[in-house]
Design a protein around this motif. Structure first.
Motif, PDB file in Angstrom:
ATOM      1  N   ALA A 266      -9.553   7.323  -2.384  1.00  0.00           N
ATOM      2  CA  ALA A 266      -9.547   8.768  -2.151  1.00  0.00           C
ATOM      3  C   ALA A 266      -9.082   9.118  -0.749  1.00  0.00           C
ATOM      4  CB  ALA A 266     -10.944   9.336  -2.389  1.00  0.00           C
ATOM      5  N   ALA A 267      -9.076   8.154   0.168  1.00  0.00           N
ATOM      6  CA  ALA A 267      -8.662   8.428   1.541  1.00  0.00           C
ATOM      7  C   ALA A 267      -7.152   8.663   1.606  1.00  0.00           C
ATOM      8  CB  ALA A 267      -9.048   7.258   2.448  1.00  0.00           C
ATOM      9  N   PRO A 268      -6.668   9.328   2.651  1.00  0.00           N
ATOM     10  CA  PRO A 268      -5.216   9.489   2.813  1.00  0.00           C
ATOM     11  C   PRO A 268      -4.524   8.134   2.857  1.00  0.00           C
ATOM     12  CG  PRO A 268      -6.404  10.919   4.333  1.00  0.00           C
ATOM     13  CD  PRO A 268      -7.426  10.016   3.706  1.00  0.00           C
ATOM     14  N   VAL A 298      -0.948  -1.866   1.868  1.00  0.00           N
ATOM     15  CA  VAL A 298      -1.675  -0.596   1.839  1.00  0.00           C
ATOM     16  C   VAL A 298      -3.139  -0.882   2.165  1.00  0.00           C
ATOM     17  CG1 VAL A 298      -2.279   1.420   0.449  1.00  0.00           C
ATOM     18  CG2 VAL A 298      -0.077   0.269   0.092  1.00  0.00           C
ATOM     19  N   VAL A 299      -3.676  -0.180   3.140  1.00  0.00           N
ATOM     20  CA  VAL A 299      -5.063  -0.432   3.549  1.00  0.00           C
ATOM     21  C   VAL A 299      -6.035   0.597   2.985  1.00  0.00           C
ATOM     22  CG1 VAL A 299      -4.408  -1.664   5.637  1.00  0.00           C
ATOM     23  CG2 VAL A 299      -4.690   0.806   5.729  1.00  0.00           C
ATOM     24  N   GLN A 300      -5.524   1.760   2.595  1.00  0.00           N
ATOM     25  CA  GLN A 300      -6.383   2.769   1.975  1.00  0.00           C
ATOM     26  C   GLN A 300      -5.501   3.774   1.248  1.00  0.00           C
ATOM     27  OE1 GLN A 300      -8.290   4.506   5.524  1.00  0.00           O
ATOM     28  NE2 GLN A 300      -6.989   6.314   5.306  1.00  0.00           N
ATOM     29  N   GLY A 301      -6.103   4.484   0.290  1.00  0.00           N
ATOM     30  CA  GLY A 301      -5.349   5.489  -0.435  1.00  0.00           C
ATOM     31  C   GLY A 301      -4.332   4.889  -1.381  1.00  0.00           C
ATOM     32  N   VAL A 302      -3.449   5.742  -1.906  1.00  0.00           N
ATOM     33  CA  VAL A 302      -2.442   5.341  -2.880  1.00  0.00           C
ATOM     34  C   VAL A 302      -1.114   5.995  -2.534  1.00  0.00           C
ATOM     35  CG1 VAL A 302      -1.761   5.413  -5.309  1.00  0.00           C
ATOM     36  CG2 VAL A 302      -4.157   5.069  -4.704  1.00  0.00           C
ATOM     37  N   PHE A 303      -0.044   5.211  -2.533  1.00  0.00           N
ATOM     38  CA  PHE A 303       1.308   5.736  -2.374  1.00  0.00           C
ATOM     39  C   PHE A 303       1.952   5.848  -3.745  1.00  0.00           C
ATOM     40  CE2 PHE A 303       0.708   3.956   1.894  1.00  0.00           C
ATOM     41  CZ  PHE A 303       1.220   4.986   2.684  1.00  0.00           C
ATOM     42  N   ARG A 304       2.715   6.930  -3.944  1.00  0.00           N
ATOM     43  CA  ARG A 304       3.475   7.126  -5.170  1.00  0.00           C
ATOM     44  C   ARG A 304       4.945   7.317  -4.831  1.00  0.00           C
ATOM     45  NH1 ARG A 304      -1.297   9.880  -5.627  1.00  0.00           N
ATOM     46  NH2 ARG A 304      -2.576   9.459  -7.468  1.00  0.00           N
ATOM     47  N   VAL A 305       5.796   6.936  -5.757  1.00  0.00           N
ATOM     48  CA  VAL A 305       7.222   7.175  -5.579  1.00  0.00           C
ATOM     49  C   VAL A 305       7.456   8.685  -5.466  1.00  0.00           C
ATOM     50  CG1 VAL A 305       9.495   6.977  -6.651  1.00  0.00           C
ATOM     51  CG2 VAL A 305       7.877   5.070  -6.787  1.00  0.00           C
TER      52      VAL A 305
END
Length: 481
Positions: A266-268, A298-305
């Motif tokens: 849930a974090a940025p 990635v250390v936190q959160g989620v990246f999306r295309v």
């Protein structure tokens, strides 16, 4: 059975992970997530593990102790990618390779032979039936691991410390045909200990080159060496990476003794960059050029295309007066890859390649190493002057000797030069002043770092980097305010 209960738990976590990532309100309500602010999902989710690694494990230890050979034995991937590495048979850059680890579903299938490991690319092609004669069980995925292969030579210590920024655990390799400890074995162990790593498995490699009696004697040397360190009490696994001996035992220990951290989804989103590339071939057509690629974890959160991202500190420039300034970069995520697997989203754990719209020149030759990528406006401040609360090693190795316990340079002195590692960033530093366990450090280049984050402190003597302690960031004037 307990194993079947674990599989049911993993299936529930898989649904929980899907609901959290996709942001679907109906799914969140169905799984009890609506209004709870739940962001911590365990990375044993089967849906996540199928797509990408969920834990980074470093291979550390002195040169020629078999780190790259062990990674190749587990993954089938040669981490030496550059001609200079293959020609010299040594690791220069951080290497990386992924592996999937499976366990037989039949409780009667005896350990450790019930554990099997394949490279991520090969794992999707092999049969999922247990290869043990008469078993009839199915291989269940229990770990998807990214191995971070570190160089072992003393002149490449900076590269190794950069690798610790993305490690969740470590395999400490010690060659069974050499006396323990070797100088770089001590340095690597000190590096992970100072950065707060808690999970270590000791691997006694090359046992096929010594007699049983010599292996037992060497095992005693290892036990005495790690006593009182973060590796004290850790299992010591005798293996032969070249012969593939005891790889199943090592897989069992990784699965049972190295837990996958719970990640905050849930974090940025935030990613630490440890490699960057220009993937365009020389002479390629302008219309077909691709943007630069950043590699890291990635250390936190989620990246999306398609996500907009910010990169700090960004582009560094030196002014006429010698002062270094930084300009953050802004771009979009155009692709996400885990080895050759294309992803629509990347969660914490594992090594990820992020394709961007950046000018490839900005990413060529690891130019972005030391940067942090995240959602715009959410990254930590950038500092060129830091106040840290420091703690120095009680034991240091004297230059040019193998003695332990000598107190060498245990005090910081105003005006002396250090090297500071903040995440994957490396910066020269001058000690401005020291006062009761606190020091002000003037950095040669700005770094993006969180208040409270731990940084490693090193001295360079005779071109060799020696770790002397760590510091916790307390404050400093940010250059981006």
């Amino acid at each position: 059975t307990g194993w079947n209960q674990q599989e049911r738990n993993k299936a529930g976590l898989s649904r929980l992970f899907t609901a959290t990532l996709m942001g679907d309100r109906a799914n969140k309500e169905r799984h009890g997530l609506a209004g709870t602010g739940v962001g911590k999902v365990h990375a044993l989710s089967a849906a996540l593990m199928e797509q990408q690694p969920t834990i980074n494990i470093g291979t550390i230890g002195s040169a020629t102790h078999g780190k790259s050979t062990l990674v190749e034995a587990l993954t089938g991937v040669t981490t030496a990618k550059y001609k200079s590495e293959r020609r010299g048979n040594l690791t220069i850059k951080l290497g990386y390779a992924n592996a999937k680890m499976f366990r037989c579903s039949e409780p009667q299938c005896p350990a450790p032979s019930c554990y099997h490991c394949f490279g991520s690319k090969l794992a999707d092609k092999v049969s999922k039936e247990c290869p043990r004669n008469g078993c009839g069980g199915t291989l269940l995925l229990v770990r998807h691991v990214s191995f971070v292969d570190c160089p072992g030579h003393d002149v490449l210590m900076k590269t190794m410390i950069c690798g610790t920024a993305v490690m969740d655990a470590a395999l400490l390799l010690i060659a069974g045909d050499m006396e323990c400890p070797q100088p770089q074995t001590e340095e690597h162990l000190a590096a992970i200990e100072l950065m707060g790593m808690q999970r270590v498995v000791v691997v006694q490699n090359k046992v096929d080159l010594v007699s049983r009696a010599e292996a037992h004697r060497h095992h005693g040397q290892i036990s005495r060496f790690v006593e009182g360190t973060v590796a004290g009490g850790a299992p010591v696994v005798p293996v032969s990476a070249r012969q593939g001996l005891n790889m199943d035992v090592l897989c069992q220990l990784i699965c049972e003794r190295v837990p996958v951290p719970t990640r905050n989804l849930a974090a940025p989103a935030r990613m630490t960059v440890i490699r960057s590339f220009d993937v365009n071939l020389p002479g390629c057509d302008y219309a077909g050029m691709k943007g630069g690629v950043a590699g890291g974890s990635v250390v936190q959160g989620v990246f999306r295309v398609g996500d907009a991202v910010e990169i700090r500190p960004g582009v560094l420039r030196k002014g006429a007066g010698g002062q270094v300034t930084c300009t953050p970069l802004y771009t979009r995520v155009r692709s996400l890859l885990s080895e050759s697997t294309r992803l629509q989203m990347a969660a914490p754990g594992g090594l990820i390649g992020m394709g961007t719209d950046l000018d490839p020149h900005l990413c060529a030759g690891d130019s972005l190493v030391g940067n942090v990528i995240g959602a715009p406006g959410t990254l930590p401040h950038v500092y060129s002057l830091l106040k840290v609360q420091f703690c120095l090693l009680r034991r240091a190795k004297a230059e040019g000797s193998g003695e332990r316990g000598r107190k060498v340079g245990r005090r910081l002195v105003g005006g002396e030069a250090l090297v500071v590692h903040a995440g994957s960033a490396v910066a020269g530093a001058r000690v401005e002043r020291v006062e009761k366990g606190h020091a002000w450090l003037k950095l040669s280049r700005p770094v993006c770092v969180e208040v409270g984050e731990r940084v490693s402190l090193c001295r360079v003597t005779a071109r060799r980097t020696r770790i002397i302690g760590y510091g916790e960031v307390e404050e400093g004037p940010s250059v981006d305010e």
